[in-house]
Design an enzyme around this catalytic site. Sequence first.
Site, PDB file in Angstrom:
ATOM      1  N   ASP A 216       0.831  -1.197   0.000  1.00  0.00           N
ATOM      2  CA  ASP A 216       0.000   0.000   0.000  1.00  0.00           C
ATOM      3  C   ASP A 216       0.872   1.256   0.000  1.00  0.00           C
ATOM      4  O   ASP A 216       1.891   1.319   0.700  1.00  0.00           O
ATOM      5  CB  ASP A 216      -0.886  -0.024   1.255  1.00  0.00           C
ATOM      6  N   GLU A 280       1.526  -0.658  -5.084  1.00  0.00           N
ATOM      7  CA  GLU A 280       0.543   0.365  -5.384  1.00  0.00           C
ATOM      8  C   GLU A 280       1.297   1.683  -5.393  1.00  0.00           C
ATOM      9  O   GLU A 280       1.555   2.281  -4.351  1.00  0.00           O
ATOM     10  CB  GLU A 280      -0.569   0.408  -4.326  1.00  0.00           C
TER      11      GLU A 280
END
Length: 570
Positions: A216, A280
């Site tokens: 993330d 990401e």
Amino acid sequence: MPHHDSPSPSPSSPCDPDWWRQAVIYQIYPRSFADSDGDGLGDIPGVTSRLPYLADLGVDAVWLSPFYPSQLADGGYDVADYRDVDPRLGTLDDFDEMVATARRLGLRIMVDIVPNHSSDQHVWFQEAVRAAPGSAARERYVFRDGRGDDGELPPTDWPSSFGGPAWTRVADGQWYLHLYAPQQPDFNWDNPEVREDFHDTLRFWSDRGVAGFRVDVAHGLAKDLRAPLRDLGDQQSYQPDALPVDGSHPLWDRDAVHEIYRGWRQVFDSYDPPRFAVAEAWVGTSRRMAYASADGLGQAFNFDFLGARLDADEMRATIDTALADARDAGATSTWVLSNHDVVRHVSRYALPGDHRKRDIEAWLLTDGREPAPDLAAGERKARAAALLMLALPGSAYVYQGEELGLPEVADLDRADLQDPMWVRSGGRVKGRDGCRVPLPWTTEGTSFGFGSGGSWLPQPSGWGRYAAEAQSGDAESFLELYREALRLRRTLVADEALAWAGPQEPAPQGLLHFERTGGWQTVSNLSDEPVRLPRGEVLLTSAPLTGDTLPPWTTVWLRTGAASFSRSGR
């Protein structure tokens, strides 16, 4: 022709180090997938109970969004303990059972790792708040004195991605940094203790059988924390394509982040097979593949494909760039149509115009009424896009429910919204709850089979028509389209090569046509006009064909020879 020398078998063997290169990976948002205990919240035993469904669907791996202990200030991305399961979602024993069940079914498990920030309930942050300025506990995070006569002003003008300033003041007068919600304090990745602790976390889950990690905010860890901290000025509005290409932004996509991931790669490579990760990284196209290098994470999400219009020229350019970049990095590209952060693509494709982000947000604020979506058109385009995506070389990431053709739930009542974007933006951004509404499994019953006690976000009254139960066995359904596509994909994929077909005459406008090794081809008609199909055996089509005609907004997989295209007369 982009290619990789060694083929990636599918399905891959348990010890295949390259299993991820052309895998189909199914993303689960655990709180919205399946609820085993009737508390309205999806959980790990619920995931385990539905793994046979995913094995039957034909995916290679399952990626779980965060399931860690959390106060849910950001849907689980505020992690209080990186090495445990939220007690509302199960236990570590439940997790181990899930991994074991997945292994028996031939599935791998990936987990989300959230390294940019923790929860403010994390034991380290609680210690930091109690500690004195300048203490070792505070050095794990980013604490600074404020500006102004009494330190009453934030240290910099840095904004939170959820709105408002990125600084919050504590009782003794110092401020801490949070690039997201105040409940998500940012780690200080200059601190060796932070780095080693995350290495331990990667080993903890790898030792439990986890095959990979989704990282993330992978572009946010390294920050320029040298004194004095510098203001952003006119750089406050974060746009990935506007970031400096030299890695000099004080907060995002700094070159120093790749030193962190080289340390992660050493951890990954200590396992057999090596663990893999996907970044990401919301960065400019030219900067993305650095995250996917062989000494880094291995793969990075291609958000250009997700954001592209369903337009043949734009799609082809996006595909060409992604394949070339992946080849240069020694990685494979990734293809994504939806995820837990964006409006579901059935609804995006149902809207007129370009459906760019600003327009989508404005549409959500009207509860999905203005402009009125053409859901039938959205579904047709989504089916065509799915077959296009699943035919491309690289990894395809499928977000839970897209195989059911779920639309966005755009009309959630304001009182039901839980995404911090809604509150932090002052009601200007409705947020991401609409794509996180729990799945329908059955046509009737409490929460349509999600669980026996309702669902944490309300489901539409007609949700049952999308249920897996309703679609299973229906040859015309989304679910059976995905099942057959994934079944064929396993038999058709031989390597990572793709070649655009070269017709003798110019291809009709709106047409995409490419071939993969082994004599199979994909033809997508992304236009409002029909075209004539090349001769060959039809393997799969996203919509019914009429004779030798490929209708508008339709993709077909063929086993065929040379192509010859022309407009079909009406």
